[in-house]
Structure formats: structure tokens, C-alpha cells
Design an enzyme around this catalytic site. Sequence first.
Site, PDB file in Angstrom:
ATOM      1  N   GLU A   1      -3.254  14.577  16.498  1.00  0.00           N
ATOM      2  CA  GLU A   1      -2.804  13.284  17.005  1.00  0.00           C
ATOM      3  C   GLU A   1      -2.161  13.441  18.378  1.00  0.00           C
ATOM      4  OE1 GLU A   1      -1.073  10.632  14.257  1.00  0.00           O
ATOM      5  OE2 GLU A   1      -1.706  11.820  12.525  1.00  0.00           O
TER       6      GLU A   1
ATOM      7  N   LYS B   1       3.841  19.156   1.528  1.00  0.00           N
ATOM      8  CA  LYS B   1       2.840  19.567   0.535  1.00  0.00           C
ATOM      9  C   LYS B   1       3.319  20.793  -0.247  1.00  0.00           C
ATOM     10  CE  LYS B   1      -0.818  17.549   3.349  1.00  0.00           C
ATOM     11  NZ  LYS B   1      -1.725  17.809   4.501  1.00  0.00           N
TER      12      LYS B   1
ATOM     13  N   GLU C   1      -2.931  12.726  -6.311  1.00  0.00           N
ATOM     14  CA  GLU C   1      -3.812  13.844  -5.917  1.00  0.00           C
ATOM     15  C   GLU C   1      -4.063  13.884  -4.413  1.00  0.00           C
ATOM     16  OE1 GLU C   1      -5.384  16.994  -5.955  1.00  0.00           O
ATOM     17  OE2 GLU C   1      -5.720  16.439  -8.046  1.00  0.00           O
TER      18      GLU C   1
ATOM     19  N   GLY D   1      -5.676   1.414   6.672  1.00  0.00           N
ATOM     20  CA  GLY D   1      -6.031   2.261   7.808  1.00  0.00           C
ATOM     21  C   GLY D   1      -7.289   3.036   7.470  1.00  0.00           C
ATOM     22  N   VAL D   2      -7.338   4.273   7.944  1.00  0.00           N
ATOM     23  CA  VAL D   2      -8.541   5.083   7.755  1.00  0.00           C
ATOM     24  C   VAL D   2      -8.842   5.287   6.266  1.00  0.00           C
ATOM     25  CG1 VAL D   2      -9.560   7.347   8.195  1.00  0.00           C
ATOM     26  CG2 VAL D   2      -8.140   6.268   9.940  1.00  0.00           C
ATOM     27  N   VAL D   3      -7.796   5.622   5.486  1.00  0.00           N
ATOM     28  CA  VAL D   3      -8.007   5.883   4.054  1.00  0.00           C
ATOM     29  C   VAL D   3      -8.197   4.575   3.288  1.00  0.00           C
ATOM     30  CG1 VAL D   3      -7.008   6.883   1.962  1.00  0.00           C
ATOM     31  CG2 VAL D   3      -6.693   8.029   4.168  1.00  0.00           C
TER      32      VAL D   3
ATOM     33  N   LEU E   1      -2.273  -1.239  -0.774  1.00  0.00           N
ATOM     34  CA  LEU E   1      -1.229  -1.328   0.247  1.00  0.00           C
ATOM     35  C   LEU E   1      -1.610  -0.418   1.410  1.00  0.00           C
ATOM     36  CD1 LEU E   1       1.933  -0.995  -2.051  1.00  0.00           C
ATOM     37  CD2 LEU E   1       0.597  -3.045  -1.477  1.00  0.00           C
TER      38      LEU E   1
ATOM     39  N   GLY F   1      -6.088  16.547   0.646  1.00  0.00           N
ATOM     40  CA  GLY F   1      -7.144  15.534   0.695  1.00  0.00           C
ATOM     41  C   GLY F   1      -8.060  15.509  -0.506  1.00  0.00           C
TER      42      GLY F   1
END
EC number: 1.1.1.3
Lengths: 433, 433
Positions: free
Chosen positions: A193, A208, A132, A14-16, A11, A137
Site C-alpha cells: 500500500e 496474526k 478463518e 471493499g475488495v473482499v 458489513l 487469507g
Amino acid sequence: MGEPALRVALLGCGVVGTEVARLLTTQADDLAARVGRPLELAGIAVRRPGRPRPDLPVDPALFTDDATGLVEREDVDLVVEVIGGIEPARSLVLAAMAGGASVVSANKALLAEDGATLFAAAEKHGVDLYYEAAVAGAIPILRPMRESLAGDRVRRVLGIVNGTTNYVLTKMDETGAGFGEALEEAQALGYAEADPTADVEGFDAAAKAAILAGLAFHTRVTAMDVHREGITEVSAADVASARAMGSVVKLLAICELSEDGQSVGARVHPAMIPRSHPLASVRDAFNAVFVDAEAAGELMFYGRGAGGAPTASAVLGDLVAVARHRVGGGRGPGESSYADLLVRPMGETVTRYHVSLDVADRAGVLAAVAQVFAEHGVSIDTVRQRPLGDGDDAELVVVTHRATDAALQATVEGLRGLDAVQGVTSVMRVEGE
Amino acid sequence: MGEPALRVALLGCGVVGTEVARLLTTQADDLAARVGRPLELAGIAVRRPGRPRPDLPVDPALFTDDATGLVEREDVDLVVEVIGGIEPARSLVLAAMAGGASVVSANKALLAEDGATLFAAAEKHGVDLYYEAAVAGAIPILRPMRESLAGDRVRRVLGIVNGTTNYVLTKMDETGAGFGEALEEAQALGYAEADPTADVEGFDAAAKAAILAGLAFHTRVTAMDVHREGITEVSAADVASARAMGSVVKLLAICELSEDGQSVGARVHPAMIPRSHPLASVRDAFNAVFVDAEAAGELMFYGRGAGGAPTASAVLGDLVAVARHRVGGGRGPGESSYADLLVRPMGETVTRYHVSLDVADRAGVLAAVAQVFAEHGVSIDTVRQRPLGDGDDAELVVVTHRATDAALQATVEGLRGLDAVQGVTSVMRVEGE
């Protein structure tokens, strides 16, 4: 191998997501050997399925804009959610688990806002929920916290968990630049950004912190429980003042158990830490999490906190883990909130302050200032005084001993009211000592 | 809870075993909540069961000298092995698994020598074999390597995995002391044993390198496969020479994939690394493992590598994990050796050398020296020459580019044969750049 493949719904692309899809394809043989069965992409939910993606070596027919239809498909065993945000991510993850799929998510905002609902759903449907990639990251920090330290008692977690703000603060420290200038540089280089609010105001780090605190103390902590201050007010003078003390300014996510072990605190704010602290040398966009546990002592985990490939590494580690459970049975640890400790308000948190004052350079001023600290029960560690270039003023830098944040705040208010104090030029907490 | 307890047999009650027993007792409630069932000591196998242990709050009746009888008892679910060494540890672990118990071991020597036998037994009997404490004490490194990075491709592991040698090298760097003097200080402070051979000759680090390489590259690697050099030959001059280059000498465990991905190397030797490298600031008895993976990039794990409580933290983390499997079903990942890559000999390893020469200070010497490097196909990165105080001699310091260890060794032999070379005063590999 001959075993039927496990089917993965992705789902978001994008970048990941792009890196996840790429690694699933290029590392297919290794992943199959490690899982015991091949992993196969069942579909990729995106907003614009027809958009050309020449860099991604996957069948274009896999793309769909029907994310709900994808997670509800009967042939989907595992769902990777890298959309981010609360909705539609939450509904999709819940639908996936209701349909019997295990979920791997990188969604810190969702986990920090409504983790309890998700964990309850995972428990109810007997599936795994791994995440995780949601914190720091590529750095393995949630699995060590949740599993490696499961026999220990975590006392404190200090994390640099936002790469954008660490980059900005590193540049301010290196070049003497102000916040605005350093932020512009970060934006020009892609480290921040166009709308940097989530990063510089500490929202990202607070999510986080909530996740880390929950795991560390076996207690439900949401983003709302986390005291949050960003770095927009950090000045070049603050950074210079830290430097003069042999310290450096970092945006820290701090999760800690009270001394009596009965309550926990979670907070995000800029703080001065000594340059000798292991976190001080974490520069640029790198992340690190420092953990103090009763038996283990001091641990630190360091690496890249963002970016497509690093985040995908964490997602795939989780994917292999939950896939192994499909093959071999069993499930990973679910939510652990048995300790159910009180989350205390910021005012009760015990910390230290570094306060810079612009004062009249005359007899009695130090006594008046010291009196304000004493009235609030705040004890002073060091005072440094130096004349300012412009005549009758002096700079007074006070570092306190440990006191509650409420007492420290009240002290600063009291100082602002003193005749001899022209201005309170910098207030920052001191940590890591 | 009401669930029957899981019964734990503890083999060994030295520094680590004592802490394990203590934490099992004092943290019993937390452990029960995390596992889902209480953990209860079934027995503790020691050499002298009658010895008074006033610091340990456990029933003296638990102690026995019949370790075999203990692991074979039907009421034992989990076995913790902290005896160390090959025998009787191996036989006891095998007997425990044959009897259906899962095993947690801190035994690096056994895992590195005969891991394959143990993993096969775990597989055969359907039990878990966990061993986080075998490498780098409290630092969670094996679980991240085995699980968090399971979807990534590890390229290189650089570890400071022996606290004794790191303490000695730190003192040599800080004070300019020679090896013998620094070792004596370490012994006086309890950082080195009376017989320091296993540490200073690199045997301990080599066992850990074998374990790390096996996990990193999904290939069986034993301690015998690891090229091993200790720190006994490291001189004050080597350390000073490193300092002059902006470097520091560390005993490194290095596991790496060849550039073509077809073979792996594992080695332990002292090396110079730049002070800017994250491992350079790992001082005293601390350990750290630096990992370079394809998607994750650079990661580092830092903490205490030895000591009773830190090692017990790792043991208990594993114990909770294998106990959870007893409660919830499933097993952790077993041995992963599918890649079965060639373990290449040291001569084929590509590295860089730092060579210090004592040469005659006359024309033509540098040309002669350079010629020897060229003959062996070794390209020179930098040369630094300075007259020595004592007349006609000069010191020549050469740092090479990357070449095979065999070519570098042959070059050094060639240099020793040159008339103009009085002596080769220091040879050390250069890593971490």
C-alpha cells in the site's frame, strides 16, 4: 428446497466484500445445496450507498449507510464483517451477536486486540464467531488448528503470514535490491500500500501471530503480547549474507511452547532460514504456515494470503459452516483458553543469532570476540572470517548455538564496545533448523 | 468438570490403534478440557486380547475379542475404527451407528468402496461419521475440503497420497536406481510392506482419490470409478528423461472438474511434473495435496501421510469434534452428493503425453512421426532429437499439447506400427503446468 432463506448482512464492500457479495449471488444454488437452505443478502452496509457499483450484480436497494440498523434487524441471521479495524467493527459485531446473529469476520486486528470480549459475547448469546479469513487469507489454517489438531499438542508454528513483506524479501533475494527499491516495486505492482507501515513494520503479522498462538496453545494471546520487528532494517547485505549461508531471509510469525510446556512465546521478526526448509520456497505474495505438533509431526499449509477472491473463499467457507449450524443445530467450537499458559517476554525466548562484524584484521581479534560470547554464556556454532577488499579490515560472521534472546542481545552490545570491532553490520535470528 | 465421561470403543490396536489408546490416556486432561467432558476407553477389540502389550498404559481388562459385543454396548458413545479392510469393519461401523454411536474411521478402502451406505446410516441414526485419517494421515485435508472450501468451487486436486511410492520414486530420482532396487531399499527401511501391491499398484492412492473427488465435487465417486496405474512400469530411463526436461516423476491422484463443469474425472498414475511445482519438492514418504479452487486459487497441504502417531493425530482431532457434538449438540456435515456429476471415463480425460521413441536416424522419420500425431488430432508441443550412441538410431522425445487420453493412446499405438520406429521406450503423462 422450499425452506426459507437465511438472511445475511454484509458489513463493508471493499475488495473482499465485493467478492463475497458476488459469490453469494453467482454461487447461490451451490451454497443453498451445501447449507440446506438458501443464503440471501439482507443488506450491505457501506459508507456511500449511492456509489455506482456496475460490477456487482446485486440489487442497489440493498446498500445502506446504517450499519447499526442493519445488524439489529430482526430478519438478519448471519453477519459478515469485512470492514476491518477496531471501531466501529467491534460495536457492530457485538450488536449482531446480542441480536442473535452468528458472525463471520475477517478482522485480524480486532480478533488479536479484543478476541476475549468477542468470544465471551458469542458464548453468552449462543452464536458462532468464525474468522478463518483473518489469518493467511484463503489458506485453511484456523479450522485445522482449532479442529483437526484438537487431539494433538502443537509445539511450534512458523508462518509467513504477510504477503507484502514476503514479496519485498523475495525481490531482495532474487535481484539483490535494497529494501527501499524492492518496496517501491511492490507498491508499483499493487503488492504494497501507499502507506506500507502495517505490513513492513510487522503489525499485520503480529496480529496474526497472536491469533495463531491463542489457538495453538489454548491460551489468550493478544497483539500486545507479540514481540514485533519489521523488515525495514533488513539490508541487501543481510540478504547476501543469508544467501552465502545457503539461507534466505523471511519475515516469520513464530509461536512456540517452551521446552517445559509451561509458557509460550509469540514473535514476529525477520529471520534466516535454510533454503531446504519448506518455508524457504514460499515466494512472492504467497503465505504459508508450518506447524510442528507432537503426534502429527510437521505440517505445512500454503496458498494465497490476501486478495479479494481468496479472502472471500475463506469467508464463505465460514459462512456455510455457521449457516449449517442454523439449519442443523449445534455450534462450532468457542474460545479455548483453558491452558492459560504464561506468555513469556522476548528476552527469555531461546533462539540463535547470525552476527556479521567488521573487525580489524589482526591477531587476537577473534579471541577477543569469542571472549564476549563466552562471557554471556553464548556458545558459537560457526565462525567465518574473510578479508575485506579495503585494506586492514576483515568480516567476521558468527552463527551461535541456541541461547536466550537477552543473552544474545547483551552479547551484541558487548561486541559493539570492543576496540577491535569497527561495527556490527548485521544481526539476524536464525530459525527453522 | 464433574461431567460423566464419554465412552470410547476402539476397534483395532495395531500401529494406529496403539497410538490412539496411548494418547487417549496420556493426553486425557487436555482432551477433557477441549471436549468439555472426559473421554474414557470403554474397550478395545483385538484378535488376541491376552497378548502382552507392555508399552500401552491401559487396563488389560479393556481388551476383548468380541468386537460386535463391544460396539453394541449401551455405554459406548463413540467408536474408533482402525481395523481397515471391508469386513468386518463395515458391519461393525454400521452396528455402532445403529446403536447410536458416532464413528471415527481411518478406513480408506471401506469409505471408497461403500461410503454411500455408511453416510446413509449416519444420517438415518443421527450420528457423525468422520474419517480425516483415511486420506494423507496427519494432514488436515478432508476437513478443509469439506468445510473450509464449502463456499468455493474446487476445480482440481493433485495429490501425492501414498508415502511408499513417493519414497520409491524419490530414491529413483536421487540415485538413478531402477524400480526394483528402490523398492527393496524401501522395504528394508520399513517404508514398504513385504507385499507392496496395494501401494505400488496404486490401489491405496485410488481409494484416496475417490474420497477426495467425492468431497471436492459433491458427487459420489467410488474406487471403481478411479482410473488406476501403479509405478511398477516406471523405469530408470523414465526418471532420467523427466530429469532432462526439468521434471520429476510422481504418482499422482488427480481429481478434476471438466472445463464445462458437467463431469468429473478421478485417476491415479505416474506423471512428470516440473521441478518448480510445489508438489515436486515433496520427497521421501511425505504426502501433499495441491488444490486449485476458483476463489481460493492454489492451496497446498503437506505433512506425514502415514505412521502410528500422525494417523492417530487425525483420528483424535475427529474424535474431539464428534465428542463436542455429543456435548454441545449438532452434527458435522454429512455426505454432500447433490451435484451428482457424471464421472467420465479415462479416455475422455484431457492430458498431455511425454513419449520417447527409438527411431532410425534418417531423413523423413520425423515427418512420419509427426504425421501420426496429426492423424489423431494431437498437437505437438516440443520435439527433442538426439543420436543414440549405438549407430543408426536416434532418440526422439515428444511432448504433446493437451488432448484426450483416447487420442493420445491411439497415437502411441500408431507410432508402434511405424516402420521407422524401433520402439516406444517411454510413455508418461505430463501434469502440473
